[in-house]
Design a protein around this motif. Sequence first.
Motif, PDB file in Angstrom:
ATOM      1  N   LEU A  39      70.166  52.611  43.715  1.00  0.00           N
ATOM      2  CA  LEU A  39      69.960  53.053  42.325  1.00  0.00           C
ATOM      3  C   LEU A  39      71.286  53.210  41.583  1.00  0.00           C
ATOM      4  O   LEU A  39      71.443  52.714  40.474  1.00  0.00           O
ATOM      5  CB  LEU A  39      69.192  54.381  42.280  1.00  0.00           C
ATOM      6  N   CYS A  40      72.249  53.902  42.227  1.00  0.00           N
ATOM      7  CA  CYS A  40      73.507  54.120  41.513  1.00  0.00           C
ATOM      8  C   CYS A  40      74.386  52.882  41.542  1.00  0.00           C
ATOM      9  O   CYS A  40      75.271  52.728  40.725  1.00  0.00           O
ATOM     10  CB  CYS A  40      74.249  55.332  42.071  1.00  0.00           C
ATOM     11  N   HIS A  41      74.133  51.991  42.487  1.00  0.00           N
ATOM     12  CA  HIS A  41      74.961  50.790  42.577  1.00  0.00           C
ATOM     13  C   HIS A  41      74.584  49.796  41.489  1.00  0.00           C
ATOM     14  O   HIS A  41      73.413  49.590  41.202  1.00  0.00           O
ATOM     15  CB  HIS A  41      74.781  50.116  43.942  1.00  0.00           C
ATOM     16  N   VAL A  48      79.951  54.258  43.714  1.00  0.00           N
ATOM     17  CA  VAL A  48      80.276  55.679  43.853  1.00  0.00           C
ATOM     18  C   VAL A  48      79.509  56.386  44.974  1.00  0.00           C
ATOM     19  O   VAL A  48      79.843  57.494  45.354  1.00  0.00           O
ATOM     20  CB  VAL A  48      80.032  56.453  42.536  1.00  0.00           C
ATOM     21  N   GLY A  49      78.453  55.767  45.498  1.00  0.00           N
ATOM     22  CA  GLY A  49      77.709  56.402  46.597  1.00  0.00           C
ATOM     23  C   GLY A  49      77.004  57.671  46.172  1.00  0.00           C
ATOM     24  O   GLY A  49      77.010  58.661  46.896  1.00  0.00           O
ATOM     25  N   ALA A  50      76.409  57.680  44.992  1.00  0.00           N
ATOM     26  CA  ALA A  50      75.832  58.918  44.458  1.00  0.00           C
ATOM     27  C   ALA A  50      74.375  59.132  44.846  1.00  0.00           C
ATOM     28  O   ALA A  50      73.954  60.260  45.056  1.00  0.00           O
ATOM     29  CB  ALA A  50      75.959  58.949  42.935  1.00  0.00           C
ATOM     30  N   CYS A  51      73.582  58.067  44.942  1.00  0.00           N
ATOM     31  CA  CYS A  51      72.131  58.266  45.068  1.00  0.00           C
ATOM     32  C   CYS A  51      71.659  58.363  46.523  1.00  0.00           C
ATOM     33  O   CYS A  51      70.590  58.887  46.785  1.00  0.00           O
ATOM     34  CB  CYS A  51      71.375  57.160  44.352  1.00  0.00           C
ATOM     35  N   ARG A  52      72.450  57.875  47.441  1.00  0.00           N
ATOM     36  CA  ARG A  52      72.183  57.921  48.892  1.00  0.00           C
ATOM     37  C   ARG A  52      70.956  57.114  49.325  1.00  0.00           C
ATOM     38  O   ARG A  52      70.469  57.282  50.435  1.00  0.00           O
ATOM     39  CB  ARG A  52      72.037  59.360  49.408  1.00  0.00           C
ATOM     40  N   LEU A  53      70.443  56.247  48.486  1.00  0.00           N
ATOM     41  CA  LEU A  53      69.280  55.454  48.892  1.00  0.00           C
ATOM     42  C   LEU A  53      69.669  54.340  49.840  1.00  0.00           C
ATOM     43  O   LEU A  53      68.857  53.862  50.624  1.00  0.00           O
ATOM     44  CB  LEU A  53      68.598  54.844  47.666  1.00  0.00           C
ATOM     45  N   CYS A  54      70.928  53.901  49.779  1.00  0.00           N
ATOM     46  CA  CYS A  54      71.342  52.750  50.580  1.00  0.00           C
ATOM     47  C   CYS A  54      71.869  53.176  51.943  1.00  0.00           C
ATOM     48  O   CYS A  54      72.506  52.373  52.623  1.00  0.00           O
ATOM     49  CB  CYS A  54      72.390  51.942  49.831  1.00  0.00           C
ATOM     50  N   GLU A  65      75.643  56.299  56.799  1.00  0.00           N
ATOM     51  CA  GLU A  65      76.634  55.998  55.763  1.00  0.00           C
ATOM     52  C   GLU A  65      76.001  55.199  54.629  1.00  0.00           C
ATOM     53  O   GLU A  65      75.160  54.335  54.864  1.00  0.00           O
ATOM     54  CB  GLU A  65      77.792  55.166  56.355  1.00  0.00           C
ATOM     55  N   PRO A  66      76.418  55.465  53.379  1.00  0.00           N
ATOM     56  CA  PRO A  66      75.918  54.667  52.258  1.00  0.00           C
ATOM     57  C   PRO A  66      76.534  53.267  52.281  1.00  0.00           C
ATOM     58  O   PRO A  66      77.752  53.133  52.290  1.00  0.00           O
ATOM     59  CB  PRO A  66      76.372  55.458  51.017  1.00  0.00           C
ATOM     60  N   ALA A  67      75.677  52.256  52.315  1.00  0.00           N
ATOM     61  CA  ALA A  67      76.153  50.873  52.465  1.00  0.00           C
ATOM     62  C   ALA A  67      77.023  50.423  51.300  1.00  0.00           C
ATOM     63  O   ALA A  67      77.932  49.622  51.468  1.00  0.00           O
ATOM     64  CB  ALA A  67      74.958  49.933  52.621  1.00  0.00           C
TER      65      ALA A  67
HETATM   66  S1  FES Z   1      73.333  52.650  46.005  1.00  0.00           S
HETATM   67 FE1  FES Z   1      73.411  54.764  45.530  1.00  0.00          FE
HETATM   68  S2  FES Z   1      74.516  55.494  47.276  1.00  0.00           S
HETATM   69 FE2  FES Z   1      74.578  53.373  47.598  1.00  0.00          FE
END
Ligand code: FES
Lengths: 243, 129
Positions: A39-41, A48-54, A65-67
């Motif tokens: 989502l944040c990517h 930035v690694g904000a949403c943690r979905l990845c 780890e966030p990809a």
């Molecule tokens: S896409 Fe949001 S943390 Fe990686």
Amino acid sequence: MTQASPSITLQINGQPCTVAADATLLQAIRSAGLQVPTLCHLDGLTPVGACRLCLVDLEGHPKLEPACVTTAAEGMVVHTHTPELESYRRMAVELFFAEGNHVCAFCVANGACELQDVAVEVGMDHSRFPYQYPKRHVDASHALFGLDHHRCILCTRCVRMCDEIEGAHVWDVGYRGSACSIIAGLDQPWGEVEACTSCGKCVDACPTGALFRKQDATAEKQPHPERAQQLAEARTDRRWHNQ
Amino acid sequence: MATTPDRPGCHALDASLIERLHAVQQRHGYLPRAELQQLAVAMQRPLSDVMGVASFYHLFRLVPPPLHRCVVCRGTACFVRGAERLEAGLRRRGVAFETASCVGACGQAPVLVIDGTVGYGDPGALPEQ
Ligand code: FES
Ligand code: SF4
Ligand code: SF4
Ligand code: FES
């Protein structure tokens, strides 16, 4: 990525995959024809690694780890869809819905919303967390655009788009905790911020219906997430996609 | 928010911004909008960047402080010794107060700081909830 850059080999979901040594895990996953929700990517913007979905699982590594912000390394063994990851992802999406006020039926982005898409992807049909119904506001002070904070998931795509691509840096993240919000200028009405060039790129980058064009009514938003990448490439590599 | 963390000097900039915000607050008791604007211009930073930092830290005030300042400690010791009842009492009297998490005077709990001076209450004298 140039041809000459050294490459590394890693394993994703049992499948070997070779990528440039400076590639992120997200790029590696995609180059292997696989995917993780994001989502944040946004391609073209600094991750930035904000949403943690990845989040992904790395064998022999103690934490997920966030990809999007993890660099691929030689010999890594990556899993993208373990039961643990799937349950965390679902939880993260439930929290997004519980945290804001997402009434899709009335939303300008209904049917073209990345948050909706992700909810479908992770199989979220309800939230186990109580809805917070936060008291937020709508900023309709800009002549062309609006910002409905109720639908903002604080992904900061608009912040990065305006800073890195447009170079105006109208937006930033203000306050903290549950009061955290996107702010324009000195937390002013958007329409009063002179730095805004009214280019609309932030609206293009927004994954939800938070940023919208005033002429768009329910379900009429046409998102353009591809523009960040196109503009970034035109700027830095002088390659154009707008033929 | 520095969206490109590898931009040279960005951490140094953040540090000096915080220093300068402290100086403004020292001078005015809070961070007036006009001062934030001037600071952004002087440092050649985006307005929202300066405001993002100013609004993040609880120590910075964005509105003028009241004439008198009253802080109720909500730290563990004060909590156990009746900070909640102290707060309720102040609220009933219409006294505006802020809260802190331990001011380092746990022996005197429940602690109240008025205009920078530590005071304390007798838990027995506090009203029941
Ligand atoms: S896409 Fe949001 S943390 Fe990686
Ligand atoms: S319209 Fe353009 S300049 Fe204005 S806030 Fe959005 S991205 Fe920035
Ligand atoms: S306004 Fe849109 S792009 Fe900006 S942080 Fe909120 S959800 Fe993300
Ligand atoms: S808990 Fe109140 S002073 Fe330490």
